[in-house]
Scaffold this motif. Structure first.
Motif, short mmCIF file in Angstrom:
data_model
loop_
_atom_site.label_atom_id
_atom_site.label_comp_id
_atom_site.label_asym_id
_atom_site.label_seq_id
_atom_site.Cartn_x
_atom_site.Cartn_y
_atom_site.Cartn_z
N GLY A 297 -1.39 7.71 -0.82
CA GLY A 297 -1.70 8.74 -1.79
C GLY A 297 -1.92 8.25 -3.20
N SER A 298 -2.27 6.99 -3.39
CA SER A 298 -2.40 6.59 -4.77
C SER A 298 -3.72 5.92 -5.08
N VAL B 79 -7.65 4.51 -4.53
CA VAL B 79 -8.93 4.57 -3.85
C VAL B 79 -9.53 3.18 -3.90
N TYR B 80 -9.81 2.68 -2.78
CA TYR B 80 -10.44 1.37 -2.75
C TYR B 80 -11.91 1.53 -2.42
N GLY B 81 -12.61 0.50 -2.74
CA GLY B 81 -14.03 0.51 -2.42
C GLY B 81 -14.28 0.25 -0.95
N SER B 82 -15.51 0.30 -0.60
CA SER B 82 -15.82 0.03 0.80
C SER B 82 -17.12 -0.74 0.86
N PHE B 83 -17.42 -1.17 2.02
CA PHE B 83 -18.66 -1.90 2.19
C PHE B 83 -19.77 -0.97 2.64
N ALA B 84 -19.61 0.27 2.30
CA ALA B 84 -20.52 1.26 2.85
C ALA B 84 -21.96 0.77 2.82
N PRO C 294 0.84 -1.20 0.00
CA PRO C 294 0.00 0.00 0.00
C PRO C 294 0.87 1.24 0.00
N SER D 194 -3.09 -4.08 9.19
CA SER D 194 -4.35 -4.07 9.90
C SER D 194 -4.44 -5.36 10.69
N ALA E 164 -6.96 11.14 -2.19
CA ALA E 164 -6.61 9.74 -2.21
C ALA E 164 -6.58 9.17 -0.81
N GLY E 165 -7.03 7.97 -0.74
CA GLY E 165 -7.04 7.35 0.56
C GLY E 165 -7.15 5.86 0.41
N VAL E 166 -7.02 5.20 1.50
CA VAL E 166 -7.03 3.75 1.49
C VAL E 166 -8.02 3.29 2.52
N ASN E 167 -8.80 2.33 2.13
CA ASN E 167 -9.58 1.66 3.14
C ASN E 167 -8.69 0.58 3.70
N PRO E 168 -8.24 0.78 4.90
CA PRO E 168 -7.22 -0.15 5.40
C PRO E 168 -7.75 -1.57 5.51
N MET E 169 -9.04 -1.70 5.56
CA MET E 169 -9.59 -3.05 5.65
C MET E 169 -9.41 -3.81 4.34
N SER F 145 -6.24 -0.54 12.42
CA SER F 145 -5.32 -0.27 11.33
C SER F 145 -4.19 0.60 11.86
N ASP G 94 -15.16 0.44 8.33
CA ASP G 94 -15.15 0.32 6.88
C ASP G 94 -15.23 1.70 6.28
N VAL G 95 -14.15 2.34 6.25
CA VAL G 95 -14.14 3.68 5.68
C VAL G 95 -12.85 3.86 4.91
N ILE G 96 -12.91 4.82 4.05
CA ILE G 96 -11.70 5.17 3.34
C ILE G 96 -10.99 6.25 4.15
N ILE G 97 -9.78 5.96 4.48
CA ILE G 97 -9.01 6.93 5.24
C ILE G 97 -8.17 7.72 4.25
N LYS G 98 -8.37 9.01 4.27
CA LYS G 98 -7.61 9.83 3.33
C LYS G 98 -6.19 10.03 3.85
N ASP G 99 -5.29 9.88 2.95
CA ASP G 99 -3.89 10.03 3.34
C ASP G 99 -3.62 11.44 3.85
N VAL H 100 -0.51 3.09 5.59
CA VAL H 100 -1.01 2.05 6.48
C VAL H 100 0.04 0.95 6.55
#
Lengths: 1382, 154
Positions: free
Chosen positions: A391-392, A394-399, A388, B62, A451-456, B67, B87-92, B59
C-alpha cells in the motif's frame, strides 16, 4: 596512506567522508604519460605506445572499437587527478662515506645568509625536477603538489627556511595547497598529515574531473549529428574490416568517459546519467539497424566486436545497477537489470541464440550470478534491502517493452513502449530520459487505494539471484546436452540441419564441454543456500537443499544426494508437507537403489505406503508390489545377501498402520489376569493399502520383560489358510472398515524368545483394524507399562522391525532434541478405545458383537498392585433404625497362602463433614449404653485396631495378635448407632496385615478396604390428633385432677401448688384436649417396645430419665430433629413461663391399642414376653391434656406438648435379642392453641330425623378482653329449612358467651349441612385506634372482616375426627323418618 | 483484478503444516507450489513480526515468474497466493480483496462444528474447494459468497 586505500567493489562513500583518493604510489622516476598534443607537437606520435583511440592504428580499438578497459585502467592508475611529489631535501648527512660528512663548507652560517653551495646545487636540481613535473601535470590539467620531507638534522638548521622557500619558488609552486613540508614525525602525525593533505587536494581533484567532463562534453557536442553522418560510402570502400567508428560510437565513447569521470568525481547522479546514455547508445548498435543512426547496420553476431560490445553492455548495465543501489533506488536498479535481460533475450533470439541454446542460458546465468554478487557485496557493505510494504509504493513497469522487443525490425533500443515506464530514447535521440515514475522507490511514491507493487521490481537478496542463476545453469546443461547429442564430435564443427538451423559454433561447443555444469549449479545453489541461511529463511534453504540434492543425483553423486534428502526430509515430515516428502522419498529411493542401499529402499517404501503420501492408486500398488518383491523374492537384485536386521522407529516416519496397546483397566492385580488389547489399524480410508500386508510377528514389550508377548505368523506369503487356534471375530463398522478381533489370551511362555507366544494370523488387511486381545498375569507388584511394540517382517533375507515405542518411553529415552522428529499426529494419541465383545448368551457362536468403547484417558500404564487375597463380607439387616445399636457382622477370610494377623479399622463416614456427627460405632452396646447413661459416652466414628480372630472365638482383649489361619473366617460384630438423620451411612472397614513376599525379605503391608452403606430409617412415626374436649368431657372422665378441671371460668384466686404462681382467675383460660397419638412401626423389622410414655414438655427438665442424661438434658434424647426440638423446647419453656401457659397431663395413656384390637399393658411386663410390633403395626395412645393459659392473648399459636418416649429394641425372631433397649423420642406435632378471638362452638343433637325440627345451639365465645362487634349472616342450606333471623349484629362483652338457637327442619336424610352461620368481626375500631395506615390504605372502607370459626365441628364427608377448617358449616346426620322406613 | 493471474492458493496451519494447496496453473507441478508455500512460512513470520497490525503482508518474494503474496490471520493461519506475473503492477487493494475472500471461505469452513481446527489435516470440503476455486479462477461464486466481507478501502 596506502592503508586507507581500501579499494573495494562497493564504495558508496561520498565526499570527504571516506577514503578520499585512490592512491597510486609510483617510483620517483615516474612520469605522466605524455599527452597526445605533446606527442603531436614533438612529432613523436609513434611513441604513443598506448594510444587507446580507435583512430590510432596501433590501438586495440582500431578501427571501430568503442572503449577498452585499458583506458579505464589508465585513468585509474596512470593519470591522476592530483600529482603529489614527495621529495627529500638534500642533507649533508646523507652522503655516506664522505669524510666531510656532517661538515658544512662553512663552519657556521653567517648572518649574511651565505648559502652552502652544495646544498644550493641539490636544491636547484630538486626544484628543477619539481618544475618539470608541475609543467607536465599542468598540461594535463592535473593539479601538482610537492611534499618535502625534512630530516631530523634539518630541524636545527636555521637555513632551512630559506632553502625551502628557494625550492618552492624555483619550482613555481604555490605556498598554498601545493607545497608541503613534512618534518620528521611519528606514525600518527604522518597519517594525520596524509589525511590533511588529501583534504586540501580534494578540491583540485574535483576540478580536474570537472574539467575532464566538460572537455568531453564539448567534444561530444562537436560531433556531427548521427542522422547526418550515415557514413556514406565509407562502408563500400572500407571493406567491412576497415570500417571506422561511427558517430554513434564516438558519442558512446564520450558518454562513457563522462560517466567515468563523473564517477571519479563521486558524482553518482551524473555518472549514472552518462552511463545510461552510453548504455542506450550501445544497445542501439545490437539490432539489425540502428535507430539512432538511421540505416546503420547493427553489429554482426558472433564477431569479436559484437562479443566485446555484449560484455561491455553487461558491464555497463551492472555499473548502472550499482549506482542506482548507491542512490538507494533498488527498484530502479532491478528495473535496469531486468530490462537488460529482456532486451538481450530479444537480441539473442535474433542472433539465433535464443532460449533453446546453452549460450543464452550461460549468459543469463552469468548475469544473475553477477547481479547476485553485486547485491551480496552491497549488503555486506551495509546496503539495506528494501522491505516491500503493501500500500505504499508505485513502481514502474516494462509495459510494452516485451511486446516491442518481439518485433526486432522495429525494435529501436528500448523505447518502443516508453509511456508507462517513463524511459526510452528521447526525440533528440541522444540520451535516455530518466523516468520519474521508475524512480518511485526513491521518492516515496503515491499513497492511496491504487497503490500497488510490481512484484518483479521488488529487489530481493542475492540468494534469489543465485538461485535463478542456478536454474539457468540447469537449463544451460540441458541445452548443452541436447546440443552435444546432436554434435557429439568435438573436432567437427556443427553443421546446420533442418531441425537445428543455427547450430552453436565449434568453439563455443568445445568451450562448453570444458565446463562442469553440475558443479557450477551446485556452487550457485550453495551460494544461494548461504544467502538464505544468512537471511534466516530456513525453509528456503531446505528447498535449495532439495535442489542441490537433485543436482547431486543428476551428477551421479548419489551418496551426497541421499544425505541431503535425508536431512531435509525431516522438516517436511514434521510439518506435514507430504507431497514434498513423497517427492523426496521417490528421489531417495532412486538414490538408494543406485547405491544398493536396499535397507534404505525398504524404509522409504514403507513410508511411501502411508496413506498420507499423496499418490495415485496405481502408484500405491506399485510401491506395495515393489516392497513385497524386495522382501519376498529371492532373485531380486536386492537379495544377494542376507540383510542386517532393519529397525525402523515408526513414530518418526509416516506410517501406514497405527499401533496402540492399552490395558482394559487402570489397575491390575498380582497373579490375576489383566487384559490388554493391541490395535493395528490401517491409516487412511479405502484403498490406502492396496493389498493385505502380512506381518511375521508382533512383539509387545512391557516394562517387565517377563510379560512380553509375541504373536507369530509363520506362514509363507503364498499361504492364506487360517492360522492358529485363536478365536477370531470380525465385522464391519459404519464406515465400512473391517474390525477383526482375535482372542489371544492363551499364550504359552516361550523360553527361546523369552516371551509369551502364540501363533496367530497377522495379515493387515486393507481398510481394517486388527485387534489382538491378550492377557497378562504379573507376578509381582509393579507399575506395568508398554514400552515398545514391534511389528516384524522376517523373510529369508530380511528382518525388518517396525518399532512403535510408546510415547512416554520415547520421551524418556531420548532427549528433547529428537522429540521434534515425531509425527504431529502421534503427539496427540487418539482416544483410548476398547473393543468389547458382547455375546448373546444363547447364541454364542454367531452373533457376537464387537463394539468400541471409550476408555477414560490416561491409563496407558497400568499400576499393578498386589492383590489382597483377603475377603471381607458384611452381614446386616438393612435398613437399620435410627437410635438403635445396629449390629453389623464383618467377616474376614484369610485368602493368603499363610496365616496372617489382621487388624481392622472401622470408620463411619460422616454425612456432612462440616457438621459434628453424633453417630457412633461401638463394639459393645451394653457398655456404651451404660456410659451413655452415666454421661461419659463419647460418640466415636472410628474404631481402630480391632484384632481379628477366628470366628466364634470370644473377642480377646489381650494385645497378643493371633494369626488367622489360612482360609479361616474371622468375625466381628460392630454396632452402629445413628441419630436423627434418616440417610444412608457409609461404613468403611480396612483390613491391614503384613505379609512377607516369597522373594523379598521385607514385609509388605497390605491393606484391603471394604466400604458399604447402610440405610437408616426412623423406627416409628407418630401422628397426633388433638380434640378439644368440652368441660363436661373432663367431668365424665373424672380423674384425680378433676377439681381443676371443674374450675369455673370465673374462679377466685388460687395458688398453684406446683408452680407456686398465682393465676389470675379472671383471665385464666383452660382447655382440655384429648391427644390421640398413633405410633406406627415404619420399618420392616419387628421391634419390642418396653414402654411408651408421653413426656410433657414442661416436665422434661424435671424428669430424671436414665437415658436422658446427656448434655443439656437433651443430649441423649435421640429424637427426630433433636436440635430442632431443643430449640423449640427452650423457646417454649421461656414462652410458657412468660405467658403463663401450663400443660398438664390429666390422663396417662399407658393403655395401648395394638393391631389386633387387644388391650394390653405395656409396662410392667417382663422383657422377654413383650409382644413384638410387626412392621406396619399401629398403636394408638390417648392422653388427656389440659392447657391452662393465663392470658390467651399472649399465648403462642402452637404449643409443644412434649414427646413420646419409646423404649424399644429390635426383635429377633429367634428370640436371642442381645441388643439393649434403647430410647427413641418421637416428637409430636404441636398443639394449635385457639387464638384469642371470638369463636363459635356448636351444640347439635346426636342426630336428627327428616321432617322433625331440631334445635342447633351455637355458642359464640369472646375470650378476649374487648367487646366484639360481630355481623352475623345465615346462609340457607339445601337440605334444611331454617326460619329465623337471617342477618343480625351481635355485641359480645369480654369473656362473655352468646348463644344462638336455630330451629332447623331437615328435608333430606343423610349427612346434611346446617344453614351456615357466618360471623364476621368488624374490626374497624381497633384498626383506627392502632393507626394501621397500611391497612387503611388497602381497605378504604376501614373494616376488616374476620370470619369467626367454629370449633370442634364434624367435617362434611368424613367420619374422622379432624378439626374443621375455616368457613366450614356444621353437619348433622339426618336419619330418615321412622315412618318412611317402615 | 483483471491483471491478477492466480496460480496457486495455499492455506497453511499454525504449525506450518499445509491445510490446503490448490494449483490453478498447469504450467508448474504441484510440487513446486508446495515448495513455494513451505518456503513462504519463514518470510511470513518475519514479515508479520515487523508489523503486527495488518493481516495482509504484501508480496513475500518473487521467484522466476511467480510472485508470492501472503496474508496471516490472527490465529496464525497463513494464506498464500502465488501469482504468475510478467510485468504488471499488482494493486494491494485487489490482493487484499482476494485474501479477504479466502479468509471468509476459511472462516466458513472452520465454523463447521465438525471441523477440527487443530487437527493439522488437509482440508477436505467440497464447499470450501468450490469457494477457493472461484477465487482462484477470478470469478464470483455461484450464488455469491455469503460471508465475504465487504470490500472497504484501507
Amino acid at each position: 596512506m596506502l592503508s586507507r586505500n581500501n579499494v573495494s567493489y562497493w564504495d558508496n562513500t561520498k565526499g570527504l567522508a571516506g577514503s578520499l583518493f585512490y592512491v597510486v604510489p609510483e617510483q620517483a622516476a615516474y612520469n605522466l604519460p605524455p599527452t597526445r598534443r605533446f606527442l603531436q607537437q614533438t612529432n613523436q606520435l609513434h611513441l604513443a605506445q598506448q594510444s587507446l583511440s580507435p583512430t590510432a592504428p596501433s590501438s586495440p580499438l582500431y578501427p571501430d572499437g568503442l572503449i577498452t578497459p585499458l583506458w579505464i585502467r589508465r585513468h585509474r592508475e596512470q593519470i591522476p587527478s592530483v600529482f603529489i611529489a614527495v621529495v627529500d631535501l638534500w642533507d649533508r648527512e646523507s652522503i655516506v662515506g664522505n669524510a666531510d660528512n656532517g661538515q658544512r663548507g662553512f663552519s657556521d652560517k653567517g648572518p649574511l645568509g651565505v648559502v652552502d653551495p652544495m646544498e644550493r646545487d641539490h636544491d636547484t636540481s630538486l626544484a628543477q625536477d619539481l618544475l618539470e613535473r608541475r609543467k607536465v601535470s599542468q598540461e594535463r590539467g592535473v593539479k601538482f603538489a610537492a611534499v618535502v620531507m625534512l630530516q631530523r638534522s634539518h630541524m636545527e638548521d636555521p637555513s632551512i627556511e630559506d632553502r625551502l622557500n628557494f625550492v618552492r619558488k624555483s619550482a613555481g609552486l604555490d605556498i598554498k595547497n601545493s607545497f608541503y613540508v613534512l618534518p620528521p614525525s611519528n606514525n600518527q602525525e604522518i597519517s594525520d598529515f596524509a589525511v590533511n593533505l588529501q583534504r586540501s587536494q580534494y578540491e583540485g581533484s574535483m576540478n580536474y574531473y570537472k574539467e575532464q567532463v566538460k572537455r568531453h562534453k564539448k567534444k561530444r557536442s562537436n560531433l556531427p549529428s548521427t542522422t547526418a553522418s550515415v557514413r556514406p560510402g565509407q562502408q563500400p570502400h572500407a571493406g567491412g574490416s576497415q570500417q571506422t567508428l561511427s558517430v554513434q560510437g564516438w558519442m558512446f565513447r564520450y558518454d562513457f568517459k563522462m560517466g567515468m569521470f563523473s564517477e571519479c568525481k563521486q558524482d553518482i547522479d551524473n555518472a549514472v546519467k552518462f552511463y545510461e546514455s552510453a548504455y542506450g547508445l550501445l544497445i542501439d548498435m545490437f539490432p539489425v539497424t540502428s535507430t539512432i543512426t538511421p540505416g546503420a547496420p547493427g553489429l554482426q553476431a558472433r564477431t569479436r566486436r559484437w562479443a566485446e560490445a555484449k560484455v561491455l553492455a553487461d558491464c555497463l548495465c551492472l555499473k548502472i545497477c550499482k549506482f542506482h543501489l548507491y542512490l538507494d533506488a533498488p527498484s530502479t536498479a532491478l528495473f535496469n537489470f531486468r530490462r537488460h535481460l529482456i532486451v538481450f533475450k530479444a537480441f539473442s533470439e535474433s542472433w539465433k541464440m535464443g532460449d533453446d541454446s546453452f549460450e543464452y542460458w550461460a549468459w543469463l546465468g552469468k548475469q544473475y550470478r553477477v547481479f547476485g554478487d553485486l547485491l551480496d557485496i552491497g549488503t555486506k557493505a551495509g546496503f539495506k534491502l528494501p522491505i516491500p510494504s503493501p500500500g505504499s509504493v508505485v513502481y514502474g513497469s516494462f509495459a510494452g517493452m516485451t511486446e516491442g522487443s518481439k518485433d526486432l525490425n522495429k525494435f529501436s533500443g528500448i523505447g518502443v513502449g516508453n509511456g508507462a515506464a517513463g524511459f526510452g530514447v528521447g526525440p533528440s535521440g541522444d540520451a535516455y530520459v530518466y523516468g520519474g515514475s521508475v524512480g518511485g522507490g526513491r521518492g516515496g511514491g503515491t499513497h492511496g487505494p491504487g497503490a500497488g507493487v510490481n512484484p518483479m521490481l521488488v529487489l530481493q537478496h542475492a540468494g534469489y539471484f543465485y538461485h535463478q542463476s542456478a536454474n539457468c545453469s540447469v537449463q544451460r546443461r540441458l541445452r548443452f546436452e541436447m546440443a552435444e547429442e546432436a554434435y557429439p564430435d568435438s573436432a567437427v564443427a556443427p553443421v546446420p540441419t533442418s531441425s537445428r538451423p543455427y547450430p552453436p559454433t565449434l568453439q563455443s561447443m568445445n568451450a562448453e564441454r570444458a565446463i562442469d555444469h553440475l558443479a557450477l549449479t551446485i556452487e550457485l545453489l550453495t551460494k544461494s543456500y548461504e544467502q538464505f541461511k544468512r537471511h534466516k529463511a530456513g525453509r528456503m534453504t531446505l528447498f535449495l537443499a532439495s535442489e542441490i540434492a537433485g543436482t547431486y543425483y543428476t551428477a551421479g553423486k548419489f551418496e551426497m544426494a541421499l544425505k541431503f534428502f535425508e536431512r531435509i526430509g525431516k522438516t517436511y515430515r514434521k510439518e506435514g508437507w507430504n507431497l514434498i516428502l513423497t517427492s523426496i522419498l521417490k528421489w531417495s529411493i532412486q538414490c538408494a537403489k543406485e547405491l544398493g542401499f536396499w535397507e534404505n529402499v525398504v524404509e522409504y517404501l514403507i513410508e511411501m505406503m502411508s496413506p498420507d503420501m499423496p499418490a495415485t492408486e496405481a502408484k500405491r500398488l506399485s510401491v506395495f508390489d515393489e516392497l513385497l518383491s524386495i522382501l519376498h523374492t529371492k532373485i531380486h537384485p536386492a537379495n544377494t545377501s542376507v540383510h542386517k536386521p532393519l529397525v525402523l522407529p515408526m513414530p518418526q516416519i509416516n506410517s501406514f498402520v497405527s499401533c496402540v496397546v492399552q490395558f482394559q483397566t487402570k489397575q491390575a492385580f498380582v497373579a490375576s489376569a489383566s487384559k490388554f488389547q493391541l490395535q493395528l489399524a490401517t491409516q487412511g480410508g479405502q484403498g490406502a493399502l492396496p493389498k493385505s500386508f502380512r506381518l511375521s510377528y508382533v512383539l509387545i514389550e512391557f516394562s517387565d520383560p517377563t510379560l512380553n508377548h509375541r504373536f507369530e505368523d509363520p506362514r509363507p506369503l503364498d499361504r492364506t489358510d487360517v492360522q492358529g487356534s485363536s478365536e477370531r471375530l470380525s465385522m464391519k463398522d459404519r464406515t465400512g472398515r473391517t474390525v477383526e478381533w482375535i482372542n489371544c489370551d492363551r499364550c504359552v511362555y516361550d523360553t527361546e524368545n523369552k516371551a509369551w507366544k502364540t501363533i496367530v494370523g497377522l495379515d493387515i488387511n486393507p481398510h481394517s483394524t486388527l485387534v489382538i486381545e491378550g492377557a497378562l498375569t504379573p507376578e509381582k507388584e509393579q507399575i506395568i507399562q508398554v514400552t515398545k511394540i514391534t511389528l516384524g517382517v522376517v523373510t529369508e533375507q530380511w528382518n525388518i522391525a517396525l518399532e512403535y515405542p510408546t510415547i512416554e518411553c520415547a520421551e524418556e529415552g531420548d532427549q528433547a532434541g529428537s522429540q521434534l522428529n515425531y509425527m504431529p499426529l502421534q503427539k496427540n494419541p487418539p482416544r483410548r478405545q476398547w473393543l468389547e465383545v458382547s455375546r448373546d448368551p444363547e447364541d454364542a457362536s454367531s452373533s457376537a458383537k464387537l463394539k468400541f468403547k471409550h476408555l477414560d484417558k490416561g491409563a496407558k500404564r497400568a499400576p499393578l498392585l498386589r492383590e489382597s487375597k483377603v475377603e471381607i463380607q458384611t452381614l446386616f439387616k438393612s435398613p437399620a433404625y435410627l437410635d438403635e445399636f445396629f449390629p453389623v457382622v464383618i467377616k474376614v477370610r484369610n485368602g493368603e497362602a499363610f496365616p496372617v494377623a489382621m487388624e481392622m479399622d472401622v470408620e463411619l463416614q460422616p454425612i456432612d463433614p462440616s457438621i459434628e456427627s453424633l453417630d457412633s460405632v461401638v463394639l459393645d452396646p451394653h457398655a456404651a449404653l451404660k456410659s451413655l447413661s452415666a454421661g461419659s459416652f463419647q460418640a466415636a466414628q472410628t474404631l481402630h485396631g480391632i484384632h481379628l480372630s477366628k470366628a466364634g472365638r470370644p473377642l480377646s482383649s489381650s494385645s497378643v495378635v493371633q494369626d488367622l489361619a489360612v482360609g479361616e473366617w474371622a468375625e466381628q460384630t460392630i454396632f452402629v448407632k445413628a441419630l436423627e438423620i434418616p440417610t444412608p451411612r457409609t461404613i468403611v472397614c480396612k483390613v491391614r496385615y503384613e505379609v512377607s513376599l516369597e522373594n523379598e525379605q521385607k514385609k509388605s503391608s497390605t491393606e484391603k478396604q471394604h466400604a458399604f452403606r447402610v440405610q437408616f430409617i426412623p423406627p416409628f412415626d407418630a401422628a397426633v390428633d388433638y380434640t378439644p374436649q368440652l368441660v363436661h368431657v373432663s367431668e365424665t372422665k373424672a380423674t384425680q385432677e378433676s377439681e381443676t378441671a371443674l374450675v369455673p371460668i370465673l374462679q377466685s384466686n388460687v395458688v398453684d401448688e406446683k408452680y407456686g404462681a398465682v393465676i389470675v382467675p379472671a383471665l385464666t383460660h383452660t382447655e382440655v384436649y384429648l391427644m390421640s397419638t398413633r405410633v406406627n412401626n415404619e420399618g420392616p423389622w419387628p421391634v419390642q417396645v418396653k414402654e411408651v410414655k408421653l413426656i410433657i414438655g414442661s416436665e422434661s427438665t424435671t424428669l430424671s430419665e436414665p437415658s436422658a442424661g446427656g448434655r443439656d438434658g437433651a443430649g441423649g434424647l435421640g429424637g427426630l430433629s433433636r436440635s430442632h426440638s431443643i430449640g423449640r423446647m427452650r423457646d417454649r419453656k421461656k414462652s410458657l413461663q412468660e405467658v403463663g401457659i401450663r400443660v398438664e397431663l390429666l390422663d396417662d395413656g399407658s393403655i395401648g391399642l395394638d393391631g389386633t384390637g387387644r388391650f394390653f399393658e405395656v409396662s410392667g411386663d417382663s422383657e422377654s414376653n413383650l409382644r413384638p410390633w410387626r412392621s406396619g403395626n399401629l398403636q394408638t395412645f390417648n392422653h388427656l391434656v389440659r392447657v391452662i393459659a393465663a392470658d390467651l392473648d399472649m399465648a403462642p399459636e402452637h404449643i409443644e406438648i412434649g414427646y413420646l418416649r419409646v423404649q424399644w429394641r429390635r426383635f429377633e425372631d429367634d428370640g436371642n435379642a442381645t441388643a439393649p433397649f434403647v430410647v427413641t423420642n418421637i416428637p409430636l406435632q404441636p398443639l394449635e392453641l385457639p387464638k384469642a378471638q371470638p369463636y363459635m362452638t356448636v351444640d347439635l343433637p346426636k342426630d336428627a330425623l327428616v321432617n322433625r325440627p331440631f334445635t342447633a345451639r351455637y355458642e359464640i365465645h369472646n375470650p378476649t378482653g374487648k367487646t366484639q362487634e360481630l355481623a352475623m349472616t345465615v346462609e340457607p342450606s339445601e337440605g334444611m329449612v331454617y326460619a329465623g333471623v337471617m342477618q343480625a349484629t351481635l355485641r359480645i362483652l369480654p369473656f362473655a358467651n352468646y348463644s344462638i338457637r336455630m330451629n332447623c327442619y331437615p328435608l333430606q336424610a343423610g349427612l346434611t349441612r346446617l344453614p351456615r352461620v357466618k360471623l364476621v368481626i368488624n374490626k374497624r375500631k381497633p384498626n383506627r385506634r392502632r393507626g394501621q395506615t397500611s391497612h387503611q390504605l388497602q381497605h378504604p372502607e376501614g373494616h376488616e372482616e374476620v370470619l369467626v370459626k367454629i370449633r370442634g365441628l364434624t367435617k362434611m364427608g368424613g367420619p374422622q375426627n379432624t378439626r374443621t377448617g375455616p368457613g366450614e358449616t356444621a353437619v348433622i346426620f339426618v336419619k330418615p323418618e321412622t315412618g318412611s322406613l317402615e | 483484478m483483471a491483471n491478477i493471474n492466480i496460480s496457486c492458493i495455499a492455506i497453511i496451519g499454525k504449525q506450518n503444516n499445509p491445510l490446503y494447496i490448490k494449483n490453478f496453473n498447469p504450467s508448474h507441478a504441484d510440487l513446486k507450489y508446495h515448495y513455494i508455500a513451505h518456503t513462504s512460512c519463514d518470510v511470513m513470520e518475519e514479515r508479520a513480526a515487523m508489523k503486527a497490525q495488518d493481516m495482509y503482508l504484501g508480496v513475500l518474494f518473487s521467484m522466476e515468474d511467480l510472485s508470492v503474496y501472503g496474508y496471516m490471520t490472527n490465529t496464525k493461519i497463513k494464506f498464500i497466493a502465488v501469482l504468475t506475473v510478467h510485468d504488471v503492477i499488482i494493486k494491494d487493494l485487489d490482493m487484499k480483496n482476494i485474501f479477504r475472500r479466502i479468509h471468509a471461505a476459511y472462516v466458513n469452513h472452520a465454523s463447521n462444528p465438525f471441523y477440527e481446527i487443530d487437527s493439522e489435516k488437509m482440508i477436505k470440503s467440497k464447499k470450501f474447494e468450490q469457494e477457493i476455486d472461484a477465487i482462484g479462477r477470478g470469478r464470483a461464486l455461484e450464488g455469491g459468497n455469503r460471508n465475504s466481507l465487504p470490500a472497504t478501502a484501507p
